[in-house]
Write a protein that holds these residues in place. Sequence first.
Motif, short mmCIF file in Angstrom:
data_model
loop_
_atom_site.label_atom_id
_atom_site.label_comp_id
_atom_site.label_asym_id
_atom_site.label_seq_id
_atom_site.Cartn_x
_atom_site.Cartn_y
_atom_site.Cartn_z
N UNK A 38 -17.48 -47.47 8.64
CA UNK A 38 -16.88 -47.79 7.35
C UNK A 38 -17.38 -46.84 6.25
N UNK A 39 -18.67 -46.56 6.28
CA UNK A 39 -19.24 -45.66 5.28
C UNK A 39 -18.66 -44.26 5.45
N UNK A 40 -18.59 -43.80 6.70
CA UNK A 40 -18.01 -42.48 6.97
C UNK A 40 -16.55 -42.42 6.53
N UNK A 41 -15.79 -43.46 6.82
CA UNK A 41 -14.38 -43.51 6.40
C UNK A 41 -14.25 -43.50 4.88
N UNK A 42 -15.12 -44.26 4.22
CA UNK A 42 -15.09 -44.32 2.77
C UNK A 42 -15.40 -42.95 2.15
N UNK A 43 -16.41 -42.27 2.66
CA UNK A 43 -16.78 -40.94 2.17
C UNK A 43 -15.63 -39.96 2.40
N UNK A 44 -14.99 -40.01 3.56
CA UNK A 44 -13.86 -39.12 3.84
C UNK A 44 -12.71 -39.40 2.88
N UNK A 45 -12.46 -40.67 2.59
CA UNK A 45 -11.40 -41.03 1.65
C UNK A 45 -11.70 -40.47 0.26
N UNK A 46 -12.94 -40.61 -0.20
CA UNK A 46 -13.32 -40.07 -1.50
C UNK A 46 -13.17 -38.55 -1.54
N UNK A 47 -13.57 -37.90 -0.49
CA UNK A 47 -13.45 -36.45 -0.40
C UNK A 47 -11.99 -36.03 -0.45
N UNK A 48 -11.15 -36.73 0.30
CA UNK A 48 -9.71 -36.42 0.31
C UNK A 48 -9.11 -36.60 -1.08
N UNK A 49 -9.45 -37.71 -1.75
CA UNK A 49 -8.92 -37.97 -3.09
C UNK A 49 -9.39 -36.90 -4.07
N UNK A 50 -10.63 -36.48 -3.95
CA UNK A 50 -11.17 -35.45 -4.82
C UNK A 50 -10.43 -34.14 -4.63
N UNK A 51 -10.18 -33.77 -3.39
CA UNK A 51 -9.47 -32.51 -3.11
C UNK A 51 -8.03 -32.57 -3.57
N UNK A 52 -7.36 -33.69 -3.35
CA UNK A 52 -5.95 -33.78 -3.74
C UNK A 52 -5.79 -33.82 -5.25
N UNK A 53 -6.80 -34.32 -5.96
CA UNK A 53 -6.73 -34.38 -7.42
C UNK A 53 -6.78 -32.98 -8.03
N UNK A 54 -7.27 -32.00 -7.30
CA UNK A 54 -7.40 -30.66 -7.81
C UNK A 54 -6.20 -29.78 -7.47
N UNK A 55 -5.18 -30.35 -6.92
CA UNK A 55 -3.99 -29.60 -6.55
C UNK A 55 -3.10 -29.36 -7.76
N UNK A 56 -2.44 -28.21 -7.78
CA UNK A 56 -1.50 -27.95 -8.87
C UNK A 56 -0.11 -28.48 -8.54
N UNK A 57 0.08 -28.97 -7.32
CA UNK A 57 1.40 -29.48 -6.97
C UNK A 57 1.68 -30.75 -7.76
#
Length: 141
Positions: free
Chosen positions: A5-24
């Motif tokens: 669960x912790x690993x999944x949560x960290x991956x979700x946060x990382x994904x959200x952080x990366x997608x927030x930086x997209x110019x699309x």
Amino acid sequence: MLKKYITSFVMLLLFCSLSAQSITGKWKTIDDNTGQAKSIVEIYESEGKIYGKIIELIKPKVENPICTECKGKNKDKPIVGLQIIDGLTKDDDVYNDGEILNPENGKVYKCQLKLDDNNDTLQVRGYIAFFYKTQYWKRIK
């Protein structure tokens, strides 16, 4: 189990952080002279390159305007639906090596896009040789 669960949560946060930086996404263009919103441009990625097209005009002077000043394949095409950003690639935190079309005068410029630190303003810069013009577009959420 807790580790999963912790690993999944960290991956979700990382994904959200990366997608927030997209110019699309959708961006509101701002008129240089009046400071008023002018159009909505949708920026999207295709085959690793960045493109943008006008999807809406805000208070157009004429209904269904066409690009009379454009040359080549864009000549007399409707401005709504017109691809104005063409073939940019990401280089660190800047998108460049592509072009941008100004449908008002039909001119094509080298282009550079860069997000601000808050990810809600896009710096749009068009170049001819050493001369450039910069606009700031606002993200539509």
